[in-house]
Structure formats: structure tokens, C-alpha cells
Scaffold this active site. Structure first.
Site, PDB file in Angstrom:
ATOM      1  N   TYR A  41      -9.504   5.135   7.228  1.00 34.89           N
ATOM      2  CA  TYR A  41      -9.711   5.481   8.646  1.00 34.89           C
ATOM      3  C   TYR A  41     -10.795   6.555   8.698  1.00 34.89           C
ATOM      4  O   TYR A  41     -10.673   7.572   8.004  1.00 34.89           O
ATOM      5  CB  TYR A  41      -8.431   6.047   9.263  1.00 34.89           C
ATOM      6  CG  TYR A  41      -7.338   5.027   9.493  1.00 34.89           C
ATOM      7  CD1 TYR A  41      -7.207   4.393  10.724  1.00 34.89           C
ATOM      8  CD2 TYR A  41      -6.420   4.708   8.493  1.00 34.89           C
ATOM      9  CE1 TYR A  41      -6.186   3.471  10.955  1.00 34.89           C
ATOM     10  CE2 TYR A  41      -5.409   3.781   8.716  1.00 34.89           C
ATOM     11  CZ  TYR A  41      -5.296   3.171   9.949  1.00 34.89           C
ATOM     12  OH  TYR A  41      -4.299   2.256  10.170  1.00 34.89           O
TER      13      TYR A  41
ATOM     14  N   TYR B 279       3.695   6.458  10.149  1.00 34.99           N
ATOM     15  CA  TYR B 279       2.891   5.293   9.749  1.00 34.99           C
ATOM     16  C   TYR B 279       3.753   4.238   9.057  1.00 34.99           C
ATOM     17  O   TYR B 279       3.612   3.046   9.321  1.00 34.99           O
ATOM     18  CB  TYR B 279       1.736   5.733   8.827  1.00 34.99           C
ATOM     19  CG  TYR B 279       0.653   4.685   8.720  1.00 34.99           C
ATOM     20  CD1 TYR B 279      -0.510   4.755   9.487  1.00 34.99           C
ATOM     21  CD2 TYR B 279       0.793   3.594   7.860  1.00 34.99           C
ATOM     22  CE1 TYR B 279      -1.496   3.787   9.399  1.00 34.99           C
ATOM     23  CE2 TYR B 279      -0.187   2.621   7.764  1.00 34.99           C
ATOM     24  CZ  TYR B 279      -1.326   2.724   8.543  1.00 34.99           C
ATOM     25  OH  TYR B 279      -2.300   1.753   8.458  1.00 34.99           O
TER      26      TYR B 279
ATOM     27  N   HIS C 281       0.836  -1.209   0.000  1.00 33.49           N
ATOM     28  CA  HIS C 281       0.000   0.000   0.000  1.00 33.49           C
ATOM     29  C   HIS C 281       0.869   1.256   0.000  1.00 33.49           C
ATOM     30  O   HIS C 281       1.706   1.433   0.877  1.00 33.49           O
ATOM     31  CB  HIS C 281      -0.932   0.005   1.217  1.00 33.49           C
ATOM     32  CG  HIS C 281      -2.104  -0.918   1.048  1.00 33.49           C
ATOM     33  ND1 HIS C 281      -3.225  -0.840   1.821  1.00 33.49           N
ATOM     34  CD2 HIS C 281      -2.326  -1.927   0.175  1.00 33.49           C
ATOM     35  CE1 HIS C 281      -4.095  -1.770   1.433  1.00 33.49           C
ATOM     36  NE2 HIS C 281      -3.560  -2.443   0.441  1.00 33.49           N
TER      37      HIS C 281
ATOM     38  N   LYS D 282       0.638  -0.145  15.085  1.00 29.52           N
ATOM     39  CA  LYS D 282       2.023  -0.151  15.545  1.00 29.52           C
ATOM     40  C   LYS D 282       2.393  -1.347  16.438  1.00 29.52           C
ATOM     41  O   LYS D 282       3.577  -1.636  16.619  1.00 29.52           O
ATOM     42  CB  LYS D 282       2.330   1.150  16.313  1.00 29.52           C
ATOM     43  CG  LYS D 282       2.454   2.344  15.412  1.00 29.52           C
ATOM     44  CD  LYS D 282       3.770   2.346  14.650  1.00 29.52           C
ATOM     45  CE  LYS D 282       3.729   3.164  13.389  1.00 29.52           C
ATOM     46  NZ  LYS D 282       3.545   2.424  12.152  1.00 29.52           N
TER      47      LYS D 282
ATOM     48  N   PRO E  10      -4.680   0.229  18.873  1.00 33.39           N
ATOM     49  CA  PRO E  10      -4.371  -0.256  17.515  1.00 33.39           C
ATOM     50  C   PRO E  10      -4.360   0.796  16.414  1.00 33.39           C
ATOM     51  O   PRO E  10      -3.823   0.541  15.344  1.00 33.39           O
ATOM     52  CB  PRO E  10      -5.464  -1.302  17.255  1.00 33.39           C
ATOM     53  CG  PRO E  10      -6.545  -0.999  18.227  1.00 33.39           C
ATOM     54  CD  PRO E  10      -5.905  -0.374  19.411  1.00 33.39           C
TER      55      PRO E  10
END
Ligand code: FAD
Ligand code: DHB
Length: 390
Positions: free
Chosen positions: A201, A385, A72, A297, A293
Site C-alpha cells: 500500500y 486487517y 499472507h 473489507k 476498498p
């Protein structure tokens, strides 16, 4: 039994460490309380940083991941009903994340361990650590009604948040830092194609939602729920209706629903235990720290601990140097706290807090608006990220 490094827990941390040490000629025994099937049945993380991907390859357990995983380049963040993209690749000079489930990582590591005749004891009950203050610590456990003992040079606690290793460290030495969030994540796995090519998200008035995946035909979705909800409160129909109510219109219209393969509720917690080494015991992964979550990570942080610990132990057995061993805790904690900060920040940014005032909501909205209007802010999110360097 005699070994060099005795490892408690056969989750990703314990298996990865055992495999990396074995490949460097260091003998290990892994004691796991549950059965292999139980460990494989736990559906957890799904997004791997590049550091973890490289560690799996180094452990000789990366072939299937390299064939099957999804790469991704970015993710979507949705608020006020609008989708915004964070371009990881463009903002980080080419870095990406790999979508490959924790169950697959665990399966590949189990197979790699079995191929090398690794010593793994499943259903080891009542594991206890003795004589940590000597140079020959011992682990005792029960299996099939018989008592067993493992003598070793070092003990590694990879036994997760509820394990016994951390509790072996005296209260006078151990400091813990904790924040418990007033909600959980209800997660559902289904044999349906993902609603979008990348993750979404969602910050919504009804609460957070996340669209993730395991493959082109397996989806993993989450909705924020009250902390005391039970899985039985959430029929599949209720879950899908709640998820769809929180999605942006294009995703709500195209999502494919289906029977759940698995449903679980995860509580959200930030937790760090310091130090991560006491005498001849090291803590690694969830035994030492938990992140909420949001931001994916947890598993990746376990991998960076194992990176530092494997190098420290390999160095010790090759050259006799204790430098890596002596600096292990400080080195890990520096990275742990940065991941704690990022996970806490992502959680604060995207969830509905029951106690939030109108002011708090305005600030949250301003933060989201700022994020999406500033390349610097987006680059900061992307940098964290994809994973901070080891
Ligand atoms: P674990 O995977 O917890 O493994 C510990 C092992 O030790 C287990 O197999 C356990 O059975 C064993 N054990 C425990 N006690 C003993 C004992 N006394 N004796 C012997 N063995 C023992 N991370 C993400 O990034 N994204 C997510 O979506 C995500 N979802 C999660 C959902 C849940 C419900 C949980 C609990 C965690 C989730 N995580 C997620 C976090 C991620 O799964 C963990 O960070 C990761 O599993 C840590 O690996 P570990 O090997 O350190 O610990
Ligand atoms: C998944 C879980 C996460 O916590 C996250 O931030 C992204 C993906 C998952 O289970 O796929």
C-alpha cells in the site's frame, strides 16, 4: 414456485447463503438479473479474512481455495519512498489473510450450487417484492418474456448497492449514512508475476497506489485517479508509468509490466443503510453497506452478514426461535460500523485529498510516522486487517 427463502442476487452473498441454507435442509431460489458469465467477469476483491475462508469451507466450496490460495502473513505500507512491514501474524497471535480472487470464490460457489441442483435463475428481469407485510411474501420477475412468481417465507436482498431490495424499504423506516470520496481507483489485471511477495500500500505525493495479486502469475495493481476519469483515459502505458512513479525504488526497478487483461475504475464510497431487516426482508452485503476498498473489507463484510443470517434462519427452521432473526440487524451493524471505520481510516491515511491543506498533510504524515513507530498502533491495524471476530 414455492420456496422457503427467496434470494435476490447471485453475487458472493446470495450464492453463499443459498449454499449454507441448502446444506441445512432449507429450500432457496436465487434470482439474478445478469448472466453467469457476466457475474464471473467482474474483477473485484482479492483478500479474504479467516472468517470468510471458514464459511467457504463450511459451504463445501473451499477445496480449490485450500489448494491454490496464497497465505499472507503481513503487508507493506510505503510512504516518503520507504517500505515498512506490518507483521499480521506476529502482531495478532498467528492470524493471516488469504489471497484468492472474488471471481474464484464466485466460480467455486456456482459449481457447488450446480452440484446440488440449486435453483438459480439467471437473467431474471424486473424482480419486484410484493406483500412483505404478510407471512407469505412474493417475488415477481420476467424471464424469456413470461411472468413468474415465487412465494416464500422470507426474502433476502443480496442484490448489491444498485439493487431493488433496499429501495423496497419505506423512506420513513430506512436511514442512510454516506460519504463519497473525491477520487477513484483505476485497477489493472495483468498476466505478470507480482512485484512483491506481499501487498504494498503506497502513500505518494502523486496519489495512492496498491500492488496486489491473484496468483504467482497474475498481478492486480491500482492507482488513485480523479473521480471523473474514464477507463479510456488510461492506456496501459500511462497506467504503468503512473504506477511506477508512485512505487518505492526497489519495486519500481523490478516490476514486470504487460498487457492488461482487464481495467476498471471504481468510485470510493462509504455507505450504511439501517436497519438491515424490514418485516420479512433482510439486506446482506453491498445492498446494505459499501466501504471504500482500502483495507479489503467489502467482500469480507458481506461474508459476516451471511454468517449471522444463515445461523438465524437455520435456527428458525430447526427450533422455531426468532431470536437470531430479531437481532440480525443490530448484530450485523455493530460489526459493519467497525469495518466502515477501519476502511475510512485506511482511506484517509493513504490517499491524496485534493482539498487537503498543508496542515492536513502534516497530520497524515505524523499519523504514518506514529503507526510505524508504535507496536500498539501496528497491532491495531493488523487486528482490523485480518478481520474482527464474528
Ligand atoms: P454483489 O457482488 O454486487 O452482487 C449483487 C448481485 O445482485 C449481482 O450479481 C447483481 O447483478 C445482482 N442484482 C442487482 N440488482 C438486481 C436485481 N434488481 N435483480 C436481481 N439481481 C440483481 N471489495 C474488496 O474487498 N476489495 C476490492 O478490491 C473491491 N473492489 C471492488 C470494485 C468494484 C468496482 C466494486 C463494485 C466492488 C468492489 N469491492 C471490493 C467490493 C466487493 O466486491 C463487494 O463487497 C462484494 O461483491 C459484495 O458482494 P454482494 O454479493 O453483496 O454484492
Ligand atoms: C485488493 C483490493 C483491495 O481493496 C485491497 O485493499 C487489497 C487487495 C485486490 O483487489 O487484490
Amino acid at each position: 414456485m414455492r420456496t422457503q427463502v427467496a434470494i435476490i442476487g447471485a453475487g458472493p452473498s446470495g450464492l453463499l447463503l443459498s449454499q449454507l441454507l441448502h446444506l441445512n435442509g432449507i429450500d432457496t431460489v436465487v434470482l439474478e438479473r445478469r448472466t453467469a458469465d457476466y457475474v464471473l467477469g467482474r474483477i473485484r476483491a482479492g483478500v479474504l479474512e479467516q472468517g470468510m475462508v471458514e464459511l467457504l469451507r463450511e459451504a463445501g466450496a473451499g477445496d480449490r481455495m485450500d489448494r491454490e490460495a496464497l497465505i499472507h502473513d503481513g503487508t507493506d505500507i510505503c510512504f516518503n519512498g520507504t517500505r515498512h512491514r506490518i507483521d499480521f501474524k506476529g502482531l495478532t497471535g498467528g492470524k493471516v489473510v488469504t489471497v484468492y480472487g472474488q471471481t474464484e470464490v464466485t466460480r467455486d460457489l456456482m459449481e457447488a450450487r450446480a452440484a446440488m441442483d440449486g435453483q438459480l435463475v439467471y437473467e431474471a428481469a424486473d424482480v419486484a417484492i410484493h406483500e412483505l407485510d404478510t407471512d407469505r411474501p412474493r417475488l415477481r420477475y420476467r424471464k424469456d418474456g413470461a411472468e413468474h412468481e415465487v412465494r416464500c417465507d422470507y426474502v433476502v436482498g443480496c442484490d448489491g448497492f444498485h439493487g431493488i431490495s433496499r429501495r423496497t424499504i419505506p423512506d420513513t423506516v430506512l436511514r442512510t449514512y454516506e460519504r463519497v470520496y473525491p477520487f477513484g481507483w483505476m485497477g489493472l489485471l495483468s498476466a505478470t508475476p507480482p512485484v512483491s511477495e506481499e501487498l504494498i500500500y503506497v502513500n505518494h505525493d502523486r496519489g495512492f497506489a496498491l500492488c496486489s495479486m491473484r496468483s504467482a502469475s497474475r498481478s492486480r495493481y491500482y492507482v488513485q485517479c480523479p473521480a471523473d476519469d474514464k477507463v479510456d483515459d488510461w492506456s496501459d502505458d500511462r497506467f504503468w508509468a503512473e504506477l511506477i512513479a508512485r512505487l518505492p525504488p526497489d519495486a519500481a526497478e523490478t516490476i514486470v509490466t504487460g498487457a492488461s487483461l482487464e481495467k476498471t475504475i471504481a468510485p470510493l464510497r462509504s455507505f450504511v443503510a439501517e436497519p438491515m431487516r424490514y418485516q420479512r426482508l433482510f439486506l446482506a452485503g453491498d445492498s446494505a453497506h459499501i466501504v471504500p476498498p482500502t483495507g479489503a473489507k467489502g467482500l469480507n463484510l458481506a461474508a459476516s452478514d451471511i454468517h449471522y443470517l444463515s445461523r438465524a434462519l437455520i435456527d428458525f427452521y430447526k427450533s422455531g426461535s426468532t431470536e437470531g432473526i430479531d437481532t440480525y440487524s443490530d448484530t450485523c451493524l455493530a460489526r459493519v460500523w467497525k469495518a466502515e471505520r477501519f476502511s475510512w481510516w485506511m482511506t484517509m491515511l493513504l490517499h491524496r485529498f485534493p482539498e487537503a491543506s498543508d496542515f492536513d498533510r502534516k497530520i497524515q504524515n505524523a499519523e504514518l510516522e506514529y503507526l510505524m513507530s508504535s507496536e500498539v498502533a501496528m497491532a491495531s491495524l493488523a487486528e482490523n486487517y485480518v478481520g474482527l471476530p464474528y
